[in-house]
Every structure is written in C-alpha cells, then in structure tokens.
Design an enzyme around this catalytic site. Structure first.
Site, mmCIF file in Angstrom:
data_model
loop_
_atom_site.group_PDB
_atom_site.id
_atom_site.type_symbol
_atom_site.label_atom_id
_atom_site.label_comp_id
_atom_site.label_asym_id
_atom_site.label_seq_id
_atom_site.Cartn_x
_atom_site.Cartn_y
_atom_site.Cartn_z
ATOM 1 N N GLU A 157 3.166 -0.723 -10.006
ATOM 2 C CA GLU A 157 4.168 -1.533 -9.318
ATOM 3 C C GLU A 157 5.434 -1.580 -10.172
ATOM 4 O O GLU A 157 5.386 -1.941 -11.345
ATOM 5 C CB GLU A 157 3.628 -2.945 -9.108
ATOM 6 C CG GLU A 157 4.594 -3.936 -8.512
ATOM 7 C CD GLU A 157 4.015 -5.343 -8.461
ATOM 8 O OE1 GLU A 157 4.603 -6.198 -7.790
ATOM 9 O OE2 GLU A 157 2.966 -5.579 -9.117
ATOM 10 N N GLU A 240 10.294 -13.943 -4.827
ATOM 11 C CA GLU A 240 9.071 -14.576 -5.287
ATOM 12 C C GLU A 240 9.407 -16.015 -5.665
ATOM 13 O O GLU A 240 9.942 -16.259 -6.747
ATOM 14 C CB GLU A 240 8.474 -13.839 -6.493
ATOM 15 C CG GLU A 240 7.853 -12.509 -6.148
ATOM 16 C CD GLU A 240 7.142 -11.880 -7.340
ATOM 17 O OE1 GLU A 240 6.106 -11.234 -7.135
ATOM 18 O OE2 GLU A 240 7.634 -12.030 -8.481
#
Length: 374
Positions: A157, A240
């Site tokens: 990621e 986030e």
C-alpha cells in the site's frame, strides 16, 4: 378562438421566427434529462458511481458510529462523521473515491488491474476541501499486488498524505525524505500486519495537485516493496478521520492509467553496477564500494546486499549504515545520500578483519536487483 388581426408581412415573419425558436428551445428542454441530485450513502460499506467511471465509497470500517458521504457530480463531501477513536491507533474509516477495484467492487470501464511494466503513465489530479475542527489526513491510497487480484488486501500500500491535522502519524517509522513529482516528502515505512505500507507525507498542506501516480510506484519498486511484474489494482483518494470530519470534501478527482508500454519496468527497470576496491594487509583490510545506477529511474532509499566471505568481520563503516558485521550484510544510504539518480552513483566504505586467505564478496544486489560487479 378569435382570429389574429391582419398584420404586415414583416411582423408576421418575425412572429413566425419567434414561434419556431420557442419550439426549438422547448424541444431541447424536453430532450435534456433533469440534473441528477447528489446521492448520500450512509451504509457502512455502501457506494455509488459518479461521472460514469469512479466509485464513491463510505468505507466506515473502524467505527460503529454513523457516517455518511454525499456524492457530487465531481467528487464527494463527508456530510456526517460522528465519534472519535484514539489517535495512536487506526482511523475510523476511509471515505474515498477510486479508479480500479476494491474488494470486488470495480469502477465502470477501468483498465485496472494493470501490470506495472505495461503502464507508461498514470496521471491523476485532486482538489481537496479541508476543515479545522477534526483530526484526519487527506490521502491517496495506491494498491499493488503480485497478482491481478480484484478482491481482498493487496501486498503493498502506497499512501500520499496531502494534509495531516492532529497528533497522528503513518504506519511504521520515518526512514528519510525523498523528492517525488518535484515535491519533497517525509518517507515512512512499516507494516500493518497484513501488508507493507510506504507513506509520503507533505511537510505542509497541499490543496490541489496534478501528478503521475507512477512516480510513487517507482519509489516502491526502488525500495524493494514491489516489482515491475506486479499489478496496480486501484488508485483511491479521500480522508482518514480519527475525530469528527464532517465537511471534508473532494472537490474534484481524475485518474487515468495509460498502458501499452513494453517490458522493462515502470519507467525503466533498476539496473546497477558495483565497483569494489580494497587495501589489504595481514589480518585487516579496507573496502571502498561505489554503487552506480545505470537505469533510467532514480533509486531512492537504496540498499546494497552482499555476503562477506567466511572469516571476515566488519569493524567500522562510513557514508552508509552497514549491518550485521559478518555474513549476509546490507548497506543502506544515510539521509544525505539516500538517493541515486539515473547515471549517478554513491560511494561508501568499511574496515574489517579477516582470517586465512582474503577474498572479495561474490555478488551484489541493489534493492533486490542483481548488479554487475568489477
């Protein structure tokens, strides 16, 4: 109906033209579909499509508190983000939009997954809208995997933090800095237990930017966290949040992946050459090592692996961090020399002791790629 009074021909012609024009306008209105209202998604993993090509997802994976995203014509806004979670742990969610595939949900018409070696460029652009009463990051999430999978968690990621508000930090630890896409970033590396994470954190907030995703993919390849035979599975952008987050907005987003390039890696495979010269005396020696990047892409966060012959023991080193002191060792660049430009080189050295007959290492590899040696 009363008949119209007799009018001059010029007036009758003007009225006729007006009637025709009004009829044309009415026909256009009838043929044009009404504007689509914004779509609000509150289901935990609910999603919707915008522009006929990107998926907007709520992706409330880390909390049971309500959260809603409202998809607009060009992006989305976080219209509800209740609750908070500790800032030393994982965030509440990742409301975002993406091109590609995420847990079997693939955006319409996407050409992802695509093999890195076949991607010539992956231009993307973003415009963010921020708030001040929340703890969050604004980030891209770029997923890579050895296989063209469209479900589950990928192997690596890459995160690009455009903004960071509050006492939060990426997974792992900071391993240096790098210049990518003409900007300077803090580089963090670690693992969340299920995949490797390579994060690039902007020193100050970036509101909008157009860039090539492959510039960051090349960083992952150069650091040994991916290979050119792997696949890009999705390009995602969103937030986030750890605390609150209502009002955060992606004003606009675009992502294109251009394929059709020949083999050889994303933007050029890593190739290298190592020169190993020594000064040897009875029981001791020094070695000077020059690592040359003969590829067409920069090698950031370089790591040179080699094996010291039996009986050799390293006592000190300069211009690199080298460990362990014997056997299979790895030399890593320091803050001031962590990158090797295409056509450039870095040099380091070390001193050691040996027993028996002195010999040089048999082979070298730079970030997983075997180097020519002289």
């Amino acid at each position: 109906m009363r008949p119209l009074p007799h009018l001059p021909r010029t007036v009758r012609g003007t009225l006729g033209a007006l009637v025709t024009a009004l009829a044309t306008v009415a026909a256009l209105f009838a043929a044009t579909p009404p504007a689509q209202a914004d779509t609000t998604v509150c289901e935990q993993f609910g999603s919707t499509v915008i522009q006929g090509r990107y998926v907007v997802q709520n992706n409330r994976w880390g909390t049971t508190e309500p959260q809603c995203v409202t998809a607009t014509g060009t992006g989305f806004r976080l219209t509800r983000a209740d609750g908070s979670v500790p800032t030393n742990g994982a965030p509440k969610s990742y409301p975002s939009l993406f091109n590609g595939c995420h847990y079997t949900n693939c955006s319409p018409g996407t050409n992802l997954p695509a093999q890195l070696a076949r991607i010539s460029s992956a231009p993307s652009s973003i415009s963010y809208g921020y708030v001040g009463d929340a703890v969050y990051n604004a980030s891209y999430d770029i997923w890579l995997d050895p296989t063209p999978r469209t479900d589950g968690v990928n192997r690596t990621e890459i995160m690009i933090w455009f903004n960071k508000v509050g006492p939060i930090q990426p997974i792992g630890s900071q391993v240096g800095t790098a210049t990518v896409g003409g900007r300077t970033w803090q580089v963090w590396q670690g693992s969340n237990g299920s995949n490797d994470v390579l994060s690039f954190v902007a020193p100050s907030a970036i509101g909008s930017w157009s860039f090539d995703v492959m510039d960051f993919v090349r960083q992952a390849v150069a650091r040994g966290l991916a290979q050119s035979s792997w696949y890009l599975t999705s390009v995602q952008a969103g937030f986030e949040p750890w605390q609150n987050g209502t009002g955060l907005t992606v004003n606009s987003f675009s992502s294109t992946v251009n394929t059709g390039g020949g083999p050889g890696g994303p933007g050029g495979a890593t190739t290298c050459e190592v020169s190993y010269t020594t000064n040897v005396w009875q029981g001791g020696f020094t070695a000077n090592v020059t690592v040359a990047n003969t590829g067409s892409a920069p090698v950031d966060g370089w790591r040179l692996a080699f094996t010291l012959p039996p009986g050799q023991h390293m006592t000190s080193a300069w211009n690199a961090s080298v460990s362990p002191s014997s056997g299979s060792v790895t030399a890593s660049g320091l803050t001031h020399n962590a990158s090797i430009a295409p056509g450039g080189s870095q040099t380091f050295g070390f001193q050691g002791t040996y027993n028996g007959t002195f010999a040089a290492p048999g082979g070298f590899s730079l970030n997983g790629t075997t180097c020519n040696a002289d």
